[in-house]
Design a protein around this motif. Structure first.
Motif, PDB file in Angstrom:
ATOM      1  N   PRO A 288       0.799  -1.233   0.000  1.00  0.00           N
ATOM      2  CA  PRO A 288       0.000   0.000   0.000  1.00  0.00           C
ATOM      3  C   PRO A 288       0.825   1.274   0.000  1.00  0.00           C
ATOM      4  O   PRO A 288       0.316   2.348  -0.348  1.00  0.00           O
ATOM      5  CB  PRO A 288      -0.804  -0.126   1.304  1.00  0.00           C
ATOM      6  N   ALA A 289       2.105   1.201   0.367  1.00  0.00           N
ATOM      7  CA  ALA A 289       2.945   2.400   0.426  1.00  0.00           C
ATOM      8  C   ALA A 289       3.439   2.828  -0.955  1.00  0.00           C
ATOM      9  O   ALA A 289       3.931   3.947  -1.111  1.00  0.00           O
ATOM     10  CB  ALA A 289       4.133   2.141   1.342  1.00  0.00           C
ATOM     11  N   GLU A 290       3.321   1.970  -1.960  1.00  0.00           N
ATOM     12  CA  GLU A 290       3.805   2.336  -3.294  1.00  0.00           C
ATOM     13  C   GLU A 290       2.934   3.444  -3.882  1.00  0.00           C
ATOM     14  O   GLU A 290       1.712   3.309  -3.959  1.00  0.00           O
ATOM     15  CB  GLU A 290       3.779   1.128  -4.223  1.00  0.00           C
ATOM     16  N   PRO A 291       3.548   4.545  -4.318  1.00  0.00           N
ATOM     17  CA  PRO A 291       2.761   5.631  -4.913  1.00  0.00           C
ATOM     18  C   PRO A 291       2.166   5.221  -6.267  1.00  0.00           C
ATOM     19  O   PRO A 291       2.868   4.674  -7.114  1.00  0.00           O
ATOM     20  CB  PRO A 291       3.785   6.766  -5.095  1.00  0.00           C
ATOM     21  N   ILE A 292       0.901   5.482  -6.453  1.00  0.00           N
ATOM     22  CA  ILE A 292       0.210   5.255  -7.724  1.00  0.00           C
ATOM     23  C   ILE A 292      -0.468   6.565  -8.109  1.00  0.00           C
ATOM     24  O   ILE A 292      -1.071   7.231  -7.254  1.00  0.00           O
ATOM     25  CB  ILE A 292      -0.857   4.148  -7.621  1.00  0.00           C
ATOM     26  N   ILE A 293      -0.398   6.934  -9.357  1.00  0.00           N
ATOM     27  CA  ILE A 293      -0.974   8.193  -9.817  1.00  0.00           C
ATOM     28  C   ILE A 293      -2.249   7.906 -10.599  1.00  0.00           C
ATOM     29  O   ILE A 293      -2.224   7.185 -11.596  1.00  0.00           O
ATOM     30  CB  ILE A 293       0.023   8.972 -10.691  1.00  0.00           C
ATOM     31  N   GLY A 294      -3.355   8.460 -10.152  1.00  0.00           N
ATOM     32  CA  GLY A 294      -4.607   8.293 -10.876  1.00  0.00           C
ATOM     33  C   GLY A 294      -5.794   8.135  -9.953  1.00  0.00           C
ATOM     34  O   GLY A 294      -5.649   7.865  -8.752  1.00  0.00           O
ATOM     35  N   TYR A 295      -6.958   8.357 -10.520  1.00  0.00           N
ATOM     36  CA  TYR A 295      -8.208   8.190  -9.785  1.00  0.00           C
ATOM     37  C   TYR A 295      -9.226   7.590 -10.743  1.00  0.00           C
ATOM     38  O   TYR A 295      -9.483   8.142 -11.817  1.00  0.00           O
ATOM     39  CB  TYR A 295      -8.713   9.526  -9.245  1.00  0.00           C
ATOM     40  N   VAL A 296      -9.785   6.454 -10.354  1.00  0.00           N
ATOM     41  CA  VAL A 296     -10.749   5.764 -11.210  1.00  0.00           C
ATOM     42  C   VAL A 296     -12.166   6.103 -10.761  1.00  0.00           C
ATOM     43  O   VAL A 296     -12.535   5.870  -9.607  1.00  0.00           O
ATOM     44  CB  VAL A 296     -10.528   4.241 -11.169  1.00  0.00           C
ATOM     45  N   SER A 297     -12.932   6.664 -11.670  1.00  0.00           N
ATOM     46  CA  SER A 297     -14.347   6.939 -11.443  1.00  0.00           C
ATOM     47  C   SER A 297     -15.181   6.000 -12.307  1.00  0.00           C
ATOM     48  O   SER A 297     -14.719   5.516 -13.347  1.00  0.00           O
ATOM     49  CB  SER A 297     -14.685   8.387 -11.798  1.00  0.00           C
ATOM     50  N   VAL A 298     -16.401   5.770 -11.889  1.00  0.00           N
ATOM     51  CA  VAL A 298     -17.345   4.974 -12.663  1.00  0.00           C
ATOM     52  C   VAL A 298     -18.575   5.845 -12.910  1.00  0.00           C
ATOM     53  O   VAL A 298     -19.258   6.247 -11.966  1.00  0.00           O
ATOM     54  CB  VAL A 298     -17.747   3.687 -11.921  1.00  0.00           C
ATOM     55  N   SER A 299     -18.817   6.147 -14.174  1.00  0.00           N
ATOM     56  CA  SER A 299     -19.959   7.020 -14.478  1.00  0.00           C
ATOM     57  C   SER A 299     -20.381   6.835 -15.921  1.00  0.00           C
ATOM     58  O   SER A 299     -19.622   6.319 -16.749  1.00  0.00           O
ATOM     59  CB  SER A 299     -19.605   8.492 -14.229  1.00  0.00           C
ATOM     60  N   SER A 300     -21.601   7.259 -16.213  1.00  0.00           N
ATOM     61  CA  SER A 300     -22.033   7.346 -17.607  1.00  0.00           C
ATOM     62  C   SER A 300     -21.435   8.618 -18.204  1.00  0.00           C
ATOM     63  O   SER A 300     -20.951   9.493 -17.484  1.00  0.00           O
ATOM     64  CB  SER A 300     -23.560   7.379 -17.691  1.00  0.00           C
ATOM     65  N   THR A 301     -21.451   8.685 -19.505  1.00  0.00           N
ATOM     66  CA  THR A 301     -20.880   9.837 -20.205  1.00  0.00           C
ATOM     67  C   THR A 301     -21.945  10.496 -21.062  1.00  0.00           C
ATOM     68  O   THR A 301     -22.724   9.818 -21.729  1.00  0.00           O
ATOM     69  CB  THR A 301     -19.702   9.402 -21.098  1.00  0.00           C
TER      70      THR A 301
END
Length: 392
Positions: A288-301
């Motif tokens: 869990p300490a490893e840095p990850i870049i990004g944010y996953v969202s779930v949505s319609s478009t």
């Protein structure tokens, strides 16, 4: 005089000592070999495809920004079951068609590397994106301001993000009616399929566009800024279109994108926001300490396209051609004054582009010519009209 030379000698010696003591400074951050995983994209819950881009960060000293990664396994997983595997499209992109996810359940993105490392986003709710009401534009500060109007009557969206694709029709500075035949090495008229005067070019949004109605009594975005185009930009020369895509966000996703925007677009002076640590919702399952870049969202478009014709703009707005183009020069088959075969020297062998014929008595004695940048639109676009293109 002796004092003068002694003075100069002392100054030279001090300069040499100062130079000799100077050492290059290479902070550790420049050479750190940290290849952090970067995850970009939105899990589309509706009728559109889902495209996820994966890459790795590189050292600051390298020329490239990121390094695309391939041969990963990427899947969308439901908290209560359901697994949708994305297919690699190359260059770090993974895609799957419409999944029609259950809006009452939560989903996450699961990534497995060839080495067996596993990454997963948090399970997040499905956000339903309201339709785009309209896209408008208005002249503002010597530029064209594009804006969006949208709302949610249920007052439960509040946080929005947009990205877009632009396409515009433009022409070369001069229309070239002739071409040097690749086989005969002679100047001849262009065939219709060799026309390089009218072209189309495209681009994608490179900034983060956000909007929020959190502080309003109604969930309404009115004239939310999308982008600005300088009044003399080539994009506005003939006809322009923008395809706008709208995404509903959770509050946590909005805060991530807002911090990312501050860190990447609003730094540079003492009055700008200070850099903050980006905390996304993607983690290494075993570290869990490893840095990850990004944010996953779930949505319609939701998406909407508008066209803007140059006749809809102020009459005094004139697009500036991106190259300095003087009036086409003249080249004769043979110039008796100089003894030079100018067409051969300047066009056939010189690489200039013939523009029009010189025929004062009905017989062609030469051609006007200009540079490739001023006569060939394909160096900045393509002649093929996009399938979605509409004329006024």
């Amino acid at each position: 005089m002796i004092r003068k030379w002694n003075y100069i000698y002392c100054l030279s010696l001090l300069a040499m000592i100062g130079t000799a003591c100077r050492k290059p400074y290479n902070p550790q951050v420049i050479s750190n070999d940290n290849h952090y995983l970067v995850v970009e994209g939105v899990v589309n819950s509706g009728n559109d495809s889902t495209v996820i881009s994966l890459s790795r960060t590189v050292k600051l000293s390298e020329d490239v920004r990121t390094q695309a990664v391939t041969n990963y396994t990427v899947a969308v997983e439901g908290e209560q079951g359901g697994n949708y595997v994305l297919q690699s499209q190359g260059n770090g992109k993974y895609e799957i068609g419409p999944m029609h996810l259950d809006a009452t359940k939560k989903y996450r993105l699961h990534i497995t590397t060839p080495e067996g490392k596993e990454y997963a986003s948090d399970y997040v709710e499905v956000k339903q994106t309201p339709p785009i009401d309209s896209i408008g534009f208005m002249p503002k500060n010597n530029a064209l301001q594009l804006y969006v109007n949208t709302h949610n009557a249920a007052n439960n969206t509040r946080y929005y993000r947009w990205d877009y694709e632009e396409t515009w029709k433009f022409h070369a500075r001069y229309q070239s009616d002739y071409i040097v035949d690749a086989i005969t090495k002679e100047v001849r008229g262009r065939h219709p399929d060799e026309d390089v005067y009218i072209c189309f070019a495209s681009d994608k949004s490179s900034t983060i566009v956000l909007g929020s109605s959190e502080k309003l009594s109604q969930d309404v975005i009115f004239q939310g800024p999308i982008t600005t185009i300088p009044r003399n930009a080539e994009k506005l020369e003939l006809r322009y279109t923008i395809l706008l895509k709208q995404y509903a966000l959770t509050k946590e996703a909005y805060q991530f994108w807002e911090n990312l925007k501050k860190n990447t677009e609003q730094l540079g002076s003492i009055f700008d926001a200070q850099p903050t640590q980006l905390k996304g919702n993607i983690h290494n399952i075993n570290d869990p300490a490893e840095p990850i870049i990004g944010y996953v969202s779930v949505s319609s478009t939701q998406s909407k396209r508008v066209f803007i014709d140059n006749t809809q703009l102020p009459q005094d707005w004139i697009a500036k051609y991106p190259y300095d183009c003087e009036q086409p020069d003249s080249a004769l088959f043979f110039n008796p004054k100089t003894g030079i075969r100018e067409v051969e020297a300047y066009i056939i062998n010189g690489g200039s582009i013939p523009v029009s014929a010189i025929a004062p008595t009905g017989f062609i004695i030469g051609f006007t010519y200009s540079s490739e940048s001023c006569t060939v639109c394909t160096i900045r676009g393509r002649v093929q009209k996009p399938s979605f293109w509409k004329e006024k």
